[in-house]
Design a protein around this motif. Structure first.
Motif, PDB file in Angstrom:
ATOM      1  N   MET A  70       0.844  -1.191   0.000  1.00 30.86           N
ATOM      2  CA  MET A  70       0.000   0.000   0.000  1.00 30.86           C
ATOM      3  C   MET A  70       0.878   1.240   0.000  1.00 30.86           C
ATOM      4  N   LYS A  71       0.284   2.370  -0.416  1.00 27.61           N
ATOM      5  CA  LYS A  71       0.998   3.636  -0.461  1.00 27.61           C
ATOM      6  C   LYS A  71       0.777   4.396   0.849  1.00 27.61           C
ATOM      7  N   ALA A  72       1.855   5.027   1.362  1.00 29.07           N
ATOM      8  CA  ALA A  72       1.752   5.796   2.605  1.00 29.07           C
ATOM      9  C   ALA A  72       2.685   6.995   2.562  1.00 29.07           C
ATOM     10  N   VAL A  73       2.266   8.077   3.200  1.00 27.08           N
ATOM     11  CA  VAL A  73       3.121   9.243   3.397  1.00 27.08           C
ATOM     12  C   VAL A  73       3.919   9.009   4.672  1.00 27.08           C
ATOM     13  N   LEU A  74       5.248   9.069   4.580  1.00 26.85           N
ATOM     14  CA  LEU A  74       6.091   8.704   5.715  1.00 26.85           C
ATOM     15  C   LEU A  74       6.931   9.884   6.209  1.00 26.85           C
ATOM     16  N   CYS A  75       6.977  10.006   7.515  1.00 21.91           N
ATOM     17  CA  CYS A  75       7.902  10.912   8.183  1.00 21.91           C
ATOM     18  C   CYS A  75       9.051  10.054   8.704  1.00 21.91           C
ATOM     19  N   LYS A  76      10.245  10.243   8.149  1.00 25.91           N
ATOM     20  CA  LYS A  76      11.412   9.442   8.535  1.00 25.91           C
ATOM     21  C   LYS A  76      12.357  10.196   9.456  1.00 25.91           C
ATOM     22  N   GLN A  77      12.161  11.503   9.515  1.00 26.47           N
ATOM     23  CA  GLN A  77      12.913  12.339  10.440  1.00 26.47           C
ATOM     24  C   GLN A  77      12.095  13.603  10.681  1.00 26.47           C
ATOM     25  N   PHE A  78      12.254  14.200  11.844  1.00 24.72           N
ATOM     26  CA  PHE A  78      11.483  15.399  12.150  1.00 24.72           C
ATOM     27  C   PHE A  78      11.891  16.529  11.210  1.00 24.72           C
ATOM     28  N   GLY A  79      10.883  17.243  10.723  1.00 25.08           N
ATOM     29  CA  GLY A  79      11.158  18.345   9.818  1.00 25.08           C
ATOM     30  C   GLY A  79       9.885  18.907   9.241  1.00 25.08           C
ATOM     31  N   PRO A  80      10.003  19.835   8.287  1.00 26.18           N
ATOM     32  CA  PRO A  80       8.825  20.457   7.671  1.00 26.18           C
ATOM     33  C   PRO A  80       8.113  19.490   6.744  1.00 26.18           C
ATOM     34  N   PRO A  81       6.928  19.859   6.264  1.00 26.58           N
ATOM     35  CA  PRO A  81       6.164  18.966   5.389  1.00 26.58           C
ATOM     36  C   PRO A  81       6.926  18.520   4.147  1.00 26.58           C
ATOM     37  N   GLU A  82       7.808  19.379   3.662  1.00 28.00           N
ATOM     38  CA  GLU A  82       8.520  19.075   2.419  1.00 28.00           C
ATOM     39  C   GLU A  82       9.477  17.892   2.557  1.00 28.00           C
ATOM     40  N   THR A  83       9.762  17.456   3.793  1.00 28.27           N
ATOM     41  CA  THR A  83      10.656  16.315   3.995  1.00 28.27           C
ATOM     42  C   THR A  83       9.913  14.975   3.986  1.00 28.27           C
ATOM     43  N   LEU A  84       8.584  15.014   3.926  1.00 25.44           N
ATOM     44  CA  LEU A  84       7.808  13.774   3.887  1.00 25.44           C
ATOM     45  C   LEU A  84       7.995  13.071   2.541  1.00 25.44           C
ATOM     46  N   VAL A  85       7.905  11.747   2.572  1.00 25.64           N
ATOM     47  CA  VAL A  85       8.056  10.965   1.342  1.00 25.64           C
ATOM     48  C   VAL A  85       6.867  10.021   1.199  1.00 25.64           C
ATOM     49  N   VAL A  86       6.545   9.659  -0.031  1.00 27.36           N
ATOM     50  CA  VAL A  86       5.481   8.701  -0.324  1.00 27.36           C
ATOM     51  C   VAL A  86       6.129   7.404  -0.792  1.00 27.36           C
ATOM     52  N   GLU A  87       5.836   6.312  -0.091  1.00 32.19           N
ATOM     53  CA  GLU A  87       6.446   5.031  -0.417  1.00 32.19           C
ATOM     54  C   GLU A  87       5.427   3.909  -0.323  1.00 32.19           C
ATOM     55  N   GLU A  88       5.770   2.782  -0.930  1.00 27.79           N
ATOM     56  CA  GLU A  88       4.993   1.560  -0.798  1.00 27.79           C
ATOM     57  C   GLU A  88       5.481   0.801   0.440  1.00 27.79           C
ATOM     58  N   ILE A  89       4.552   0.453   1.333  1.00 28.69           N
ATOM     59  CA  ILE A  89       4.889  -0.315   2.530  1.00 28.69           C
ATOM     60  C   ILE A  89       3.896  -1.464   2.675  1.00 28.69           C
ATOM     61  N   GLU A  90       4.175  -2.363   3.600  1.00 21.36           N
ATOM     62  CA  GLU A  90       3.275  -3.495   3.827  1.00 21.36           C
ATOM     63  C   GLU A  90       1.962  -3.034   4.447  1.00 21.36           C
ATOM     64  N   SER A  91       0.897  -3.731   4.094  1.00 24.73           N
ATOM     65  CA  SER A  91      -0.403  -3.427   4.683  1.00 24.73           C
ATOM     66  C   SER A  91      -0.410  -3.824   6.150  1.00 24.73           C
ATOM     67  N   PRO A  92      -1.126  -3.071   7.005  1.00 26.74           N
ATOM     68  CA  PRO A  92      -1.191  -3.416   8.427  1.00 26.74           C
ATOM     69  C   PRO A  92      -2.095  -4.613   8.673  1.00 26.74           C
ATOM     70  N   LYS A  93      -1.941  -5.231   9.840  1.00 27.23           N
ATOM     71  CA  LYS A  93      -2.776  -6.334  10.282  1.00 27.23           C
ATOM     72  C   LYS A  93      -3.538  -5.914  11.539  1.00 27.23           C
ATOM     73  N   ALA A  94      -4.735  -6.428  11.681  1.00 24.87           N
ATOM     74  CA  ALA A  94      -5.562  -6.095  12.844  1.00 24.87           C
ATOM     75  C   ALA A  94      -5.185  -6.975  14.025  1.00 24.87           C
ATOM     76  N   GLY A  95      -4.776  -6.346  15.119  1.00 20.89           N
ATOM     77  CA  GLY A  95      -4.528  -7.067  16.355  1.00 20.89           C
ATOM     78  C   GLY A  95      -5.796  -7.139  17.185  1.00 20.89           C
ATOM     79  N   LYS A  96      -5.651  -7.612  18.395  1.00 21.63           N
ATOM     80  CA  LYS A  96      -6.790  -7.717  19.301  1.00 21.63           C
ATOM     81  C   LYS A  96      -7.381  -6.332  19.554  1.00 21.63           C
ATOM     82  N   GLY A  97      -8.701  -6.231  19.381  1.00 21.19           N
ATOM     83  CA  GLY A  97      -9.387  -4.965  19.623  1.00 21.19           C
ATOM     84  C   GLY A  97      -9.164  -3.922  18.546  1.00 21.19           C
ATOM     85  N   GLN A  98      -8.672  -4.338  17.384  1.00 22.17           N
ATOM     86  CA  GLN A  98      -8.365  -3.400  16.311  1.00 22.17           C
ATOM     87  C   GLN A  98      -9.133  -3.746  15.029  1.00 22.17           C
TER      88      GLN A  98
END
Length: 324
Positions: A1-29
């Motif tokens: 899936m596609k996600a906007v990622l913050c990899k280090q603290f900074g302004p909005p322009e430092t955010l990146v869009v990458e493909e990452i694994e889809s999340p899984k539902a844990g207990k109560g989620q």
């Protein structure tokens, strides 16, 4: 899936869009396929490392989403795969999928669209908790809303009107104040060109205001407190202007006034039953047309830095929303 990622603290322009694994539902989620995500001031603080909570890197901002339940975890009984829901996620919403706590994920009312659902929790939740639970705003009282054209500010203006108050909206431009009037504000103050305290004296016949709703802070705080009526309440909602003000506490003594903190996120966690009751009222007002969010603009996932930058530069009137 596609996600906007913050990899280090900074302004909005430092955010990146990458493909990452889809999340899984844990207990109560639940896992939610995101259709819309609200853009809020805490998102701007979180990516710069200035928020109360600091998620582990990499993380996606985005604390309120609307979408479709994709997966249900163990112990979840009130939600099913395929349900339309809106959820308070805290972070992670700037993505195609997000994990939500089932306790803070609610079915969307019939007829509600995703953009409305994704722009309800933070603004109306915060403002209604502030005015109802923290200020005990009463019909006939006078409410001053600072930063009145922002997301929580416009919500406070609308809710103040519904709760029977006379609302004075203060913002930084005449264009913003025009929207505040459309939302029901009786009087307006442009605090860029007008003296806030003197205008409040004139508007209240020197009697002062009963409640101040302040998500801005900085130089507007002290003149607002000086403008409180006897037994007035000053709501500390946030510091969008950047600086946390130093308040002469003798002002509260002289006016018998109260400085009241508003931390809606903690309230929702600590007092879930009351929070859910508040949302019942908010959703009733929305579904009956008495509350309507003012949407400034919608953005794609790839445009999320632009949305955050517009919010930081105080160009957003009402709410910005990512639409997937």
């Amino acid at each position: 899936m596609k996600a906007v990622l913050c990899k280090q603290f900074g302004p909005p322009e430092t955010l990146v869009v990458e493909e990452i694994e889809s999340p899984k539902a844990g207990k109560g989620q639940v896992v939610i396929s995101v259709k819309a995500c609200g853009v809020n001031f805490p998102d701007t603080l979180m990516i710069e490392g200035k928020y109360q909570f600091k998620p582990s890197f990499p993380f996606s901002p985005g604390g309120e989403v609307a979408g479709i339940v994709k997966e249900v975890g163990e112990g979840v009984t009130h939600l099913n795969v395929g349900d339309n829901v809106f959820s308070l996620t805290g972070h992670g919403g700037f993505a195609e999928e997000v994990t939500g706590n089932a306790a803070t994920t609610l079915p969307m009312p019939a007829g509600m669209d995703y953009i409305t659902a994704a722009s309800t929790m933070y603004t109306y939740g915060t403002s209604y908790h502030a005015l109802k639970d923290r200020a005990s705003l009463k019909p006939g009282e006078t409410l001053l809303v600072l930063g009145a054209a922002g997301g929580v500010g416009l919500a406070a203006v609308q809710l103040g009107v519904l709760m029977g108050a006379t609302v004075i909206a203060a913002a930084s431009s005449d264009e913003k104040l025009q929207v505040c009037r459309q939302m029901g504000a009786t009087e307006t103050i442009n605090y860029t060109t007008e003296d806030l305290r003197e205008r409040l004296k004139a508007l209240t016949n020197s009697n002062g205001v009963d409640v101040v709703y302040d998500p801005v802070g900085d130089r507007y705080a002290e003149p607002s407190i000086r403008s409180l009526a006897w037994k007035g309440r000053y709501l500390v909602v946030g510091f969008a202007a950047g600086s946390i003000p130093n308040i002469p506490l003798n002002l509260t003594l002289l006016k018998g006034a109260s400085l009241v903190g508003v931390f809606w996120g903690a309230f929702a966690q600590r007092e879930p039953k009351l929070s859910m009751s508040n949302f019942g009222q908010i959703l009733h007002w929305i579904t009956t047309g008495q509350l309507k969010q003012h949407i400034h603009s919608t953005y794609s996932l790839d445009e999320s830095p632009l949305a955050l930058r517009a919010l930081m530069d105080r160009k957003v009137v009402g709410k910005a929303v990512l639409v997937l």
